[in-house]
Design an enzyme around this catalytic site. Structure first.
Site, PDB file in Angstrom:
ATOM      1  N   GLY A   1      26.216   4.724  33.130  1.00  0.00           N
ATOM      2  CA  GLY A   1      25.082   5.190  33.220  1.00  0.00           C
ATOM      3  C   GLY A   1      24.074   5.809  32.709  1.00  0.00           C
ATOM      4  O   GLY A   1      23.714   4.606  31.325  1.00  0.00           O
TER       5      GLY A   1
ATOM      6  N   GLN B   1      16.546   7.393  28.359  1.00  0.00           N
ATOM      7  CA  GLN B   1      16.467   5.780  27.758  1.00  0.00           C
ATOM      8  C   GLN B   1      15.389   5.602  28.132  1.00  0.00           C
ATOM      9  O   GLN B   1      15.243   3.782  27.185  1.00  0.00           O
ATOM     10  CB  GLN B   1      17.896   5.729  28.242  1.00  0.00           C
ATOM     11  CG  GLN B   1      19.149   6.772  27.551  1.00  0.00           C
ATOM     12  CD  GLN B   1      20.073   6.246  28.111  1.00  0.00           C
ATOM     13  OE1 GLN B   1      20.517   6.855  28.987  1.00  0.00           O
ATOM     14  NE2 GLN B   1      20.391   5.091  27.106  1.00  0.00           N
TER      15      GLN B   1
ATOM     16  N   CYS C   1      27.078   3.208  24.370  1.00  0.00           N
ATOM     17  CA  CYS C   1      25.931   4.112  25.419  1.00  0.00           C
ATOM     18  C   CYS C   1      24.981   2.960  24.743  1.00  0.00           C
ATOM     19  O   CYS C   1      24.461   2.132  23.363  1.00  0.00           O
ATOM     20  CB  CYS C   1      25.705   5.424  24.436  1.00  0.00           C
ATOM     21  SG  CYS C   1      23.551   6.133  24.823  1.00  0.00           S
ATOM     22  N   LEU C   2      24.164   3.032  26.058  1.00  0.00           N
ATOM     23  CA  LEU C   2      23.172   1.688  25.927  1.00  0.00           C
ATOM     24  C   LEU C   2      22.057   2.234  24.959  1.00  0.00           C
ATOM     25  O   LEU C   2      20.795   0.933  24.548  1.00  0.00           O
ATOM     26  CB  LEU C   2      22.466   1.398  27.246  1.00  0.00           C
ATOM     27  CG  LEU C   2      23.219   1.429  28.601  1.00  0.00           C
ATOM     28  CD1 LEU C   2      22.801   0.679  29.521  1.00  0.00           C
ATOM     29  CD2 LEU C   2      23.997  -0.311  28.365  1.00  0.00           C
TER      30      LEU C   2
ATOM     31  N   HIS D   1      27.972  13.174  28.344  1.00  0.00           N
ATOM     32  CA  HIS D   1      27.121  12.252  28.126  1.00  0.00           C
ATOM     33  C   HIS D   1      25.725  12.152  28.610  1.00  0.00           C
ATOM     34  O   HIS D   1      24.755  12.339  27.778  1.00  0.00           O
ATOM     35  CB  HIS D   1      27.849  11.075  28.444  1.00  0.00           C
ATOM     36  CG  HIS D   1      27.394   9.637  27.617  1.00  0.00           C
ATOM     37  ND1 HIS D   1      27.882   9.106  26.114  1.00  0.00           N
ATOM     38  CD2 HIS D   1      25.940   9.681  27.149  1.00  0.00           C
ATOM     39  CE1 HIS D   1      26.887   7.940  25.979  1.00  0.00           C
ATOM     40  NE2 HIS D   1      25.710   8.211  26.418  1.00  0.00           N
ATOM     41  N   GLU D   2      26.081  11.792  29.830  1.00  0.00           N
ATOM     42  CA  GLU D   2      24.203  12.210  30.679  1.00  0.00           C
ATOM     43  C   GLU D   2      22.691  13.226  30.545  1.00  0.00           C
ATOM     44  O   GLU D   2      22.767  13.039  30.100  1.00  0.00           O
ATOM     45  CB  GLU D   2      23.962  11.283  31.657  1.00  0.00           C
ATOM     46  CG  GLU D   2      24.310   9.961  32.548  1.00  0.00           C
ATOM     47  CD  GLU D   2      24.627   9.365  30.879  1.00  0.00           C
ATOM     48  OE1 GLU D   2      23.529   9.225  30.606  1.00  0.00           O
ATOM     49  OE2 GLU D   2      25.621   8.118  30.913  1.00  0.00           O
TER      50      GLU D   2
ATOM     51  N   HIS E   1      21.796  13.875  26.841  1.00  0.00           N
ATOM     52  CA  HIS E   1      20.613  12.929  26.830  1.00  0.00           C
ATOM     53  C   HIS E   1      19.350  14.033  27.201  1.00  0.00           C
ATOM     54  O   HIS E   1      18.534  13.600  26.412  1.00  0.00           O
ATOM     55  CB  HIS E   1      20.149  11.644  27.251  1.00  0.00           C
ATOM     56  CG  HIS E   1      21.076  10.429  26.921  1.00  0.00           C
ATOM     57  ND1 HIS E   1      20.725   9.714  26.382  1.00  0.00           N
ATOM     58  CD2 HIS E   1      22.508   9.398  27.131  1.00  0.00           C
ATOM     59  CE1 HIS E   1      21.534   9.253  26.048  1.00  0.00           C
ATOM     60  NE2 HIS E   1      22.431   8.828  26.557  1.00  0.00           N
TER      61      HIS E   1
END
Ligand code: NI
Length: 173
Positions: A47, A52, A100-101, A142-143, A146
């Site tokens: 995701g 990000q 997480c990236l 999670h997304e 952000h």
């Protein structure tokens, strides 16, 4: 193909409340979504949220096929979700491992609601609505976090369940 830089925890754009998208079906939105998929795929993510890659707009994407970062994860259809809203169903919360990236190399065990309905729009402005549970529900929570400036470590209850992936391997309880 445009693989963008993924900003890491500490960058102020990750703490902002992202702006709603007001115009659908535009070349800008199309190109943002394309960049997000290129970037997510290049990094083997499941995701990605627009902030990000430095774009403070309420756009997230996710997709779980076969993923080396999440070998046991259930399949989640490829989805573009704009201006998302989450309705939590019940109060059943489960803990599960997330990465997480924007926090490369680390994992943490995060509590999330087990079952949710999410609503939003696709890039053409068509409504999206799904009732989901388990890993699918986890990825969406999670997304969407952000977009409100929240990263998963802020949700961890037991900080002993947070660490470097290479050290945790085989020790994840
Ligand atoms: Ni993330």
């Amino acid at each position: 193909m445009a693989v963008k830089t993924v900003f890491r925890m500490g960058h102020p754009v990750l703490r902002e409340i992202a702006e709603p998208v007001t115009e659908f079906n535009t070349p800008e939105l199309k190109s943002l979504v394309k960049d997000m998929f290129d970037t997510m795929e290049a990094r083997n993510g499941v995701g990605l949220a627009a902030p990000q890659i430095g774009v403070s707009q309420r756009v997230v994407i996710f997709s779980v096929q076969e993923n080396p970062r999440y070998p046991d994860a259930e399949h989640v259809p490829e989805t573009i979700l704009i201006n998302p809203q989450i309705e939590f169903l019940g109060d059943h919360v489960t803990e599960g491992w997330e990465g997480c990236l924007s926090i490369p190399g680390m994992r943490g065990r995060v509590p999330r609601y087990e079952e949710i309905i999410y609503r939003g729009y696709d890039p053409q402005g068509q409504r999206v609505e799904r009732q989901v549970s388990g890993f699918h529900a986890r990825v969406v929570q999670h997304e969407v976090d952000h977009l409100d400036g929240v990263l998963y470590p802020q949700r961890i209850r037991d900080m002993q369940a947070f660490g470097f992936e290479e050290e945790l391997n085989g020790h994840e309880n």
